[in-house]
Enzyme design. Structure first.
Site, PDB file in Angstrom:
ATOM      1  N   SER A  61       1.014  -1.224   0.145  1.00 53.33           N
ATOM      2  CA  SER A  61       0.032   0.045  -0.018  1.00 53.33           C
ATOM      3  C   SER A  61       0.999   1.125   0.050  1.00 53.33           C
ATOM      4  O   SER A  61       1.806   1.228   0.547  1.00 53.33           O
ATOM      5  CB  SER A  61      -1.071   0.007   1.228  1.00 53.33           C
ATOM      6  OG  SER A  61      -1.651   1.158   1.209  1.00 53.33           O
TER       7      SER A  61
ATOM      8  N   TYR B 243      -1.554   0.998  10.782  1.00 53.91           N
ATOM      9  CA  TYR B 243      -1.667   0.405   9.681  1.00 53.91           C
ATOM     10  C   TYR B 243      -0.555   0.456   8.450  1.00 53.91           C
ATOM     11  O   TYR B 243      -0.120  -0.233   7.961  1.00 53.91           O
ATOM     12  CB  TYR B 243      -3.234   0.768   8.928  1.00 53.91           C
ATOM     13  CG  TYR B 243      -3.290   0.420   7.585  1.00 53.91           C
ATOM     14  CD1 TYR B 243      -3.706  -1.162   7.084  1.00 53.91           C
ATOM     15  CD2 TYR B 243      -2.908   0.982   6.309  1.00 53.91           C
ATOM     16  CE1 TYR B 243      -3.807  -1.656   5.921  1.00 53.91           C
ATOM     17  CE2 TYR B 243      -3.406   0.591   5.065  1.00 53.91           C
ATOM     18  CZ  TYR B 243      -3.707  -0.846   4.763  1.00 53.91           C
ATOM     19  OH  TYR B 243      -3.680  -1.129   3.499  1.00 53.91           O
TER      20      TYR B 243
END
Length: 251
Positions: free
Chosen positions: A144, A157
């Site tokens: 990501s 995250y």
């Protein structure tokens, strides 16, 4: 074996209910993939995912897999590879977590990190060893852009994805020349169930767009894929901003 364009005949998906993974599987089945293993926690959603790919003509199997149980990974993945060569492993499991909640509840924060990073290290190493033993194959890791630079709004995250990204890049270097291809995919905001209700960021994308980028990356034997491609320049600029400036951005 993969064809001349690098597309797999057989596919193992770790994270078998991931919308991005399933979009990728559908695209590959439409091209050439015929055998698919969906690994995930047993659930109606996993069964439905398998049926949807069978309807497209693929031979689909499901296998129980839990990212939070690394002790079981060797056995689970070993059974899959024992059935025959796997041309591509797609490492697609992960959780977003709830930043505000997880900051107050460290146990839940650790669960995010264990799923996204620790579980991926375990499964990634086992899959890579199996691919190396058979002498060919691709390991595609869904990372990501959140891992490029931790933001205040999702640094738990983001830190887990930063670890995953660094691990996958290092693994790719370690496997260079062995016949095993490692490709890191860095999407931005993807419109999925996981992000439902969140404010979209600029350059938001879809699971289908990520799947298209994965296919193109496989054909080109890319090592890193950004989705959309413009994020490469955006994140390069973000990564080099002075910390004081970055801290003031509405991110």
């Amino acid at each position: 074996m993969k064809d001349a364009f690098g597309l797999p005949q057989s596919l193992l998906v770790l994270g078998g209910t991931s919308e991005i993974a399933l979009a990728t599987a559908r695209r590959l089945v439409a091209r050439r993939t015929r055998a698919v293993w969906l690994a995930g926690r047993p659930s109606p959603a996993l069964d439905q995912a398998a049926e949807s790919l069978r309807a497209l003509g693929a031979d689909v199997h499901t296998v129980a897999f839990d990212a939070l149980d690394p002790a079981s990974h060797e056995t689970v993945l070993g059974k899959v590879f024992a059935e025959g060569d796997i041309d591509m492993v797609l490492l697609a499991f992960g959780v977003l977590g709830d930043q505000a909640h997880d900051e107050r509840e460290p146990v839940d924060a650790v669960r995010v990190v264990q799923t996204n990073y620790t579980g991926a290290v375990s499964a990634g190493l086992i899959a890579a060893r199996a691919l190396q033993s058979q002498g060919h194959g691709s390991l595609v890791v869904l990372s990501s852009v959140a891992g490029e630079r931790a933001r205040r709004s999702n640094f738990i995250y983001g830190s887990s994805k930063a670890g995953l990204d660094a691990f996958a890049q290092g693994l790719g270097d370690a496997l260079h020349g062995t016949g095993v291809h490692v490709m890191v995919v860095r999407p931005g905001f993807v419109r999925t169930r996981m992000t439902s209700g969140l404010d979209e960021t600029p350059l938001a994308t879809t699971p289908e767009a990520v799947a298209t980028a994965v296919e193109l990356g496989l054909r080109r034997r890319s090592e890193t894929v950004w989705v959309p491609g413009a994020l490469r320049m955006v994140m390069s600029a973000m990564r080099h901003l002075p910390r004081g400036v970055f801290r003031r951005l509405p991110v």
